[in-house]
Design an enzyme around this catalytic site. Structure first.
Site, mmCIF file in Angstrom:
data_model
loop_
_atom_site.group_PDB
_atom_site.id
_atom_site.type_symbol
_atom_site.label_atom_id
_atom_site.label_comp_id
_atom_site.label_asym_id
_atom_site.label_seq_id
_atom_site.Cartn_x
_atom_site.Cartn_y
_atom_site.Cartn_z
ATOM 1 C CB SER A 180 -0.794 0.175 1.542
ATOM 2 O OG SER A 180 -0.013 0.681 2.386
ATOM 3 C CE1 TYR A 182 2.580 2.767 8.099
ATOM 4 C CE2 TYR A 182 1.373 0.743 7.138
ATOM 5 C CZ TYR A 182 2.006 1.668 7.768
ATOM 6 O OH TYR A 182 2.961 1.307 9.740
ATOM 7 C CG HIS A 183 2.262 -1.751 4.193
ATOM 8 N ND1 HIS A 183 1.214 -1.629 3.914
ATOM 9 C CD2 HIS A 183 2.488 -1.773 5.589
ATOM 10 C CE1 HIS A 183 0.795 -2.355 4.814
ATOM 11 N NE2 HIS A 183 0.996 -3.060 5.703
ATOM 12 C CE LYS A 186 5.213 2.786 9.390
ATOM 13 N NZ LYS A 186 5.527 3.208 10.960
HETATM 14 N N1 USQ Z 1 -7.743 -8.135 7.427
HETATM 15 C C1 USQ Z 1 -8.898 -8.562 7.004
HETATM 16 N N2 USQ Z 1 -9.915 -8.996 7.201
HETATM 17 C C2 USQ Z 1 -10.633 -7.577 7.854
HETATM 18 C C3 USQ Z 1 -9.027 -6.762 8.696
HETATM 19 C C4 USQ Z 1 -7.485 -6.942 7.983
HETATM 20 O O1 USQ Z 1 -8.955 -10.113 6.689
HETATM 21 O O2 USQ Z 1 -11.154 -7.119 8.714
HETATM 22 C C5 USQ Z 1 -6.709 -8.855 6.336
HETATM 23 C C6 USQ Z 1 -5.530 -8.036 5.530
HETATM 24 O O3 USQ Z 1 -6.887 -8.511 4.264
HETATM 25 C C7 USQ Z 1 -4.582 -8.246 5.249
HETATM 26 C C8 USQ Z 1 -4.064 -8.540 6.816
HETATM 27 O O4 USQ Z 1 -5.977 -9.029 7.444
HETATM 28 O O5 USQ Z 1 -4.427 -9.150 4.861
HETATM 29 C C9 USQ Z 1 -3.734 -7.848 8.373
HETATM 30 O O6 USQ Z 1 -4.808 -6.483 7.824
HETATM 31 P P1 USQ Z 1 -4.635 -5.355 9.412
HETATM 32 O O7 USQ Z 1 -5.868 -4.064 8.425
HETATM 33 O O8 USQ Z 1 -4.901 -5.984 10.382
HETATM 34 O O9 USQ Z 1 -3.206 -4.634 9.082
HETATM 35 P P2 USQ Z 1 -2.366 -3.862 7.972
HETATM 36 O O10 USQ Z 1 -2.781 -2.717 7.191
HETATM 37 O O11 USQ Z 1 -0.977 -4.701 7.376
HETATM 38 O O12 USQ Z 1 -1.524 -2.826 8.709
HETATM 39 C C10 USQ Z 1 -1.225 -3.367 9.848
HETATM 40 C C11 USQ Z 1 -1.258 -1.387 10.258
HETATM 41 C C12 USQ Z 1 -0.046 -1.477 10.606
HETATM 42 C C13 USQ Z 1 0.922 -2.323 10.584
HETATM 43 C C14 USQ Z 1 0.775 -3.895 9.620
HETATM 44 C C15 USQ Z 1 2.100 -4.641 10.049
HETATM 45 O O13 USQ Z 1 -2.026 -0.318 10.060
HETATM 46 O O14 USQ Z 1 0.548 -0.022 11.080
HETATM 47 O O15 USQ Z 1 2.699 -1.356 9.819
HETATM 48 O O16 USQ Z 1 -0.183 -3.945 10.242
HETATM 49 S S1 USQ Z 1 2.116 -5.453 8.986
HETATM 50 O O17 USQ Z 1 0.737 -5.898 8.697
HETATM 51 O O18 USQ Z 1 3.405 -6.380 9.786
HETATM 52 O O19 USQ Z 1 3.104 -4.281 7.731
#
Ligand code: USQ
Length: 395
Positions: A180, A182-183, A186
């Site tokens: 994304s 956002y990512h 970083k």
């Molecule tokens: N997901 C679902 N259902 C939901 C929300 C999310 O299936 O209701 C899925 C997403 O599609 C994704 C995964 O869960 O595959 C993670 O999503 P997330 O919203 O929990 O996390 P992400 O968008 O990756 O971002 C969050 C934080 C961000 C941090 C990151 C760590 O918002 O600040 O950098 O987690 S990481 O995921 O390791 O990049």
């Protein structure tokens, strides 16, 4: 004991860390511009936990525990402000958590992508210049993300790996494939921080943190000290959203096949890791990377765990898989090295099962607040069209 400047002290991690470091005897100074509160309001939501304003928080930290946390309001984009804070405080450690952390928010449209990249990348650049000028010996603990690496078909090392190409070898940064805008910020930050360490001799720990979940730590022993907890489509992360959904009878929302895997870590263990980074600085001029995770789960599997955890509490939890609004691999290999923090003594203290029980019990108390903003739960931002308009501003 160190003097620690926490940029983004009003956030989910920032406030929790301020309490934790204070409890360990560190002197904490914080800065924040309260953008997180405004951004969550913009997407039609609020924190499930009723958090007080920063003055009340600081007062309560002082009256309950005697912590003298000082605070300055301002943005990392304001170099004059940063110079003043750094020039006055000369911190030993700067923990940088003052970034826009939501992938969906950054993907909403051009304005949100621009805002996110400007705030995160240029804010970090300002911070690097301020450190160079006022605190060149201080240690930058910079919050990156596991999402920098994406989901490659090979194991993910901690930042660097040895490559052999056309008969020659080198030790290089592991390729980044973020998912994304956002990512991507970083990734850009990591390149800027690594460069500043190389040319100016700054030292930094770049933390590739997984998805954090949890409502509390032992330091939060009263509601006046609660940290925020988001559950809306943009700022709520997977496990936190599922738990908020479970307590209001909203079917849990795994996206797509639900077989996407991510690395997760409990809030309490994230504090342990950040503290280990703060208390064990790298050598001057060193740029090091920690993969800060505990366990890897598939997102449907997690929904099932939340459903199971709800049963003893009388919660009848449903699961309704939704079309994936994101552009992400549905089936993929995922193996992550995470030895550096373990070498410094990191031991996870909570199992997912324990933590889910604590979270559901905590959130049941705030059920009405979650229910009041249930319209903010369904995903509205899609990666493909970038047309969702939560209604923002800007350039
Ligand atoms: N997901 C679902 N259902 C939901 C929300 C999310 O299936 O209701 C899925 C997403 O599609 C994704 C995964 O869960 O595959 C993670 O999503 P997330 O919203 O929990 O996390 P992400 O968008 O990756 O971002 C969050 C934080 C961000 C941090 C990151 C760590 O918002 O600040 O950098 O987690 S990481 O995921 O390791 O990049």
């Amino acid at each position: 004991m160190s003097k620690v400047l926490i940029c983004g002290i009003d956030g989910y991690l920032g406030w929790t860390l301020a309490l934790h470091l204070s409890s360990r005897g560190h002197e904490v100074i914080g800065l924040d511009n309260f953008e997180r509160r405004k951004n969550v309001e913009e997407v039609g939501s609020w924190s499930a936990t009723p958090i007080s304003d920063i003055n009340e928080r600081l007062k309560s930290a002082k009256s309950r525990h005697g912590y003298e946390i000082s605070f300055a309001e301002g943005s990392t984009l304001d170099y004059g402000f940063l110079s003043k804070v750094m020039g006055k405080s000369h911190p030993d450690v700067v923990v940088h958590l003052a970034e826009q952390p939501s992938a969906p928010f950054s993907m909403a449209d051009r304005e949100h992508a621009f805002y996110t990249q400007q705030n995160n990348v240029l804010g970090t650049l300002n911070l690097l210049f301020a450190m160079k000028e006022y605190a060149p010996k201080s240690h930058l603990v910079k919050l990156g993300t596991m999402g920098e690496y994406g989901t490659p078909n090979i194991a993910i090392p901690e930042g660097f790996f040895e490559v052999e190409y056309r008969g020659r070898k080198d030790w290089m940064p592991f390729p980044r494939q973020p998912g994304s805008f956002y990512h991507l910020t970083k990734v850009h930050d990591s390149a800027n921080v690594m460069f500043a360490c190389k040319v100016w001799g700054l030292s930094s720990t770049d933390i590739m943190q997984g998805v954090v979940y949890g409502t509390r730590t032992d330091d939060i022993d009263d509601d006046s000290l609660l940290t925020r907890f988001d559950f809306d489509e943009a700022f709520g992360t997977a496990i936190n959203r599922y738990c908020a959904q479970a307590v209001i009878g909203y079917p849990l929302t795994p996206y797509g096949s639900g077989r996407q895997k991510r690395a997760f870590i409990a809030l309490v263990d994230s504090m342990q890791c950040l503290t280990l980074a703060v208390e064990n600085p790298p050598k001057q001029g060193e740029y090091r990377v920690f993969n800060q995770i505990d366990e890897v789960y598939g997102v449907y599997e997690l929904a099932e765990q939340v459903k199971r955890a709800g049963r003893p509490l009388g919660l009848d939890v449903g699961i309704q898989a939704l079309a994936d609004p994101r552009f992400e691999s549905q089936e993929h290999f995922y193996e992550v090295d995470h030895d550096n923090l373990r070498k410094l003594g990191f031991r996870p203290t909570h199992t997912l099962e324990d933590e889910l029980d604590i979270m559901l019990r905590d959130l049941l108390r705030f059920k009405d607040r979650i229910d009041a903003k249930r319209d903010a739960i369904a995903p509205r931002t899609t990666w493909k069209d970038g047309k969702s308009k939560p209604g923002r501003r800007m350039v």
